[in-house]
Design a protein around this motif. Structure first.
Motif, PDB file in Angstrom:
ATOM      1  N   PHE A 108      -9.754 -11.795   5.504  1.00  0.00           N
ATOM      2  CA  PHE A 108      -9.614 -10.407   4.719  1.00  0.00           C
ATOM      3  C   PHE A 108     -10.370  -9.448   5.492  1.00  0.00           C
ATOM      4  O   PHE A 108      -9.793  -8.018   5.734  1.00  0.00           O
ATOM      5  CB  PHE A 108      -9.819 -10.475   3.370  1.00  0.00           C
ATOM      6  CG  PHE A 108     -10.142  -9.269   2.528  1.00  0.00           C
ATOM      7  CD1 PHE A 108      -9.067  -8.698   2.172  1.00  0.00           C
ATOM      8  CD2 PHE A 108     -11.297  -9.000   2.095  1.00  0.00           C
ATOM      9  CE1 PHE A 108      -9.223  -7.404   1.512  1.00  0.00           C
ATOM     10  CE2 PHE A 108     -11.555  -7.792   1.542  1.00  0.00           C
ATOM     11  CZ  PHE A 108     -10.515  -7.142   1.037  1.00  0.00           C
ATOM     12  N   PRO A 121      -3.955  -5.252   3.263  1.00  0.00           N
ATOM     13  CA  PRO A 121      -5.288  -5.739   3.079  1.00  0.00           C
ATOM     14  C   PRO A 121      -5.187  -5.963   1.443  1.00  0.00           C
ATOM     15  O   PRO A 121      -5.822  -6.812   0.839  1.00  0.00           O
ATOM     16  CB  PRO A 121      -6.179  -4.547   3.464  1.00  0.00           C
ATOM     17  CG  PRO A 121      -5.376  -3.970   4.792  1.00  0.00           C
ATOM     18  CD  PRO A 121      -3.870  -4.162   4.407  1.00  0.00           C
ATOM     19  N   LEU A 124      -3.926  -9.221   0.434  1.00  0.00           N
ATOM     20  CA  LEU A 124      -5.015 -10.163   0.760  1.00  0.00           C
ATOM     21  C   LEU A 124      -6.075 -10.161  -0.413  1.00  0.00           C
ATOM     22  O   LEU A 124      -6.676 -10.870  -0.668  1.00  0.00           O
ATOM     23  CB  LEU A 124      -5.444  -9.929   2.329  1.00  0.00           C
ATOM     24  CG  LEU A 124      -4.584 -10.423   3.322  1.00  0.00           C
ATOM     25  CD1 LEU A 124      -5.101  -9.978   4.728  1.00  0.00           C
ATOM     26  CD2 LEU A 124      -4.226 -11.842   3.141  1.00  0.00           C
TER      27      LEU A 124
END
Length: 159
Positions: A108, A121, A124
């Motif tokens: 991440f 992102p 994640l």
């Protein structure tokens, strides 16, 4: 009691299927996918082996959870779930989730610092929150199992 037997039997069938699919992913699909990625995108070819290793590790963590769940089902079937033996298998699940979480945090952070667009992102991050909730839930469930085991031991000593 009959519903419990059916649930345990059906869960075992699905655990076997899941484990088989995970082995196929681990041995064939994931390495093949990242080899294909390296051929199609030579600029990303340097990620082939790290991504293969990370994803195979995550599959291994899931396999540990599957095997531990199988063993816990055996303890349920034998009416031994409230014993010290069950705590070992729950610990294995907690440690597998923790190991997967630590690696996921690294992925991440790497993706977050290298991303051009916030979509991946954020996705994640959502997955990281879900994995965190799962891990913490297992810690709470372990504490409940520990208390139930202690209570059962106390009741048996009284009787």
């Amino acid at each position: 009691m009959i519903a419990e037997r059916w649930a345990v039997a059906l869960l075992r069938v699905f655990l076997v299927l899941l484990f088989g699919v995970l082995v196929v992913f681990q041995v064939m699909s994931l390495p093949g996918q990242f080899a294909h990625m390296a051929q199609e995108s030579p600029d990303m070819a340097h990620l082939r082996w790290p991504l293969t290793a990370i994803t195979v590790f995550w599959v291994l963590c899931v396999q540990v959870v599957v095997v531990s769940t199988w063993r816990l089902l055996t303890l349920v079937k034998n009416d031994q779930i409230f014993s010290e033996a069950s705590l070992k298998w729950v610990d294995a699940i907690v440690w597998a989730i923790a190991a997967a979480w630590v690696v996921f945090v690294g992925v991440f952070l790497w993706v977050g610092f290298n991303a051009d667009d916030p979509g991946v992102p954020l996705m994640l991050f959502l997955m990281l929150i879900g994995l965190s909730v799962l891990g913490l839930l297992m810690v709470v469930m372990r504490a409940l199992l520990r208390q139930a085991t202690t209570l059962r031991d106390d009741m048996e000593s009284v009787i």
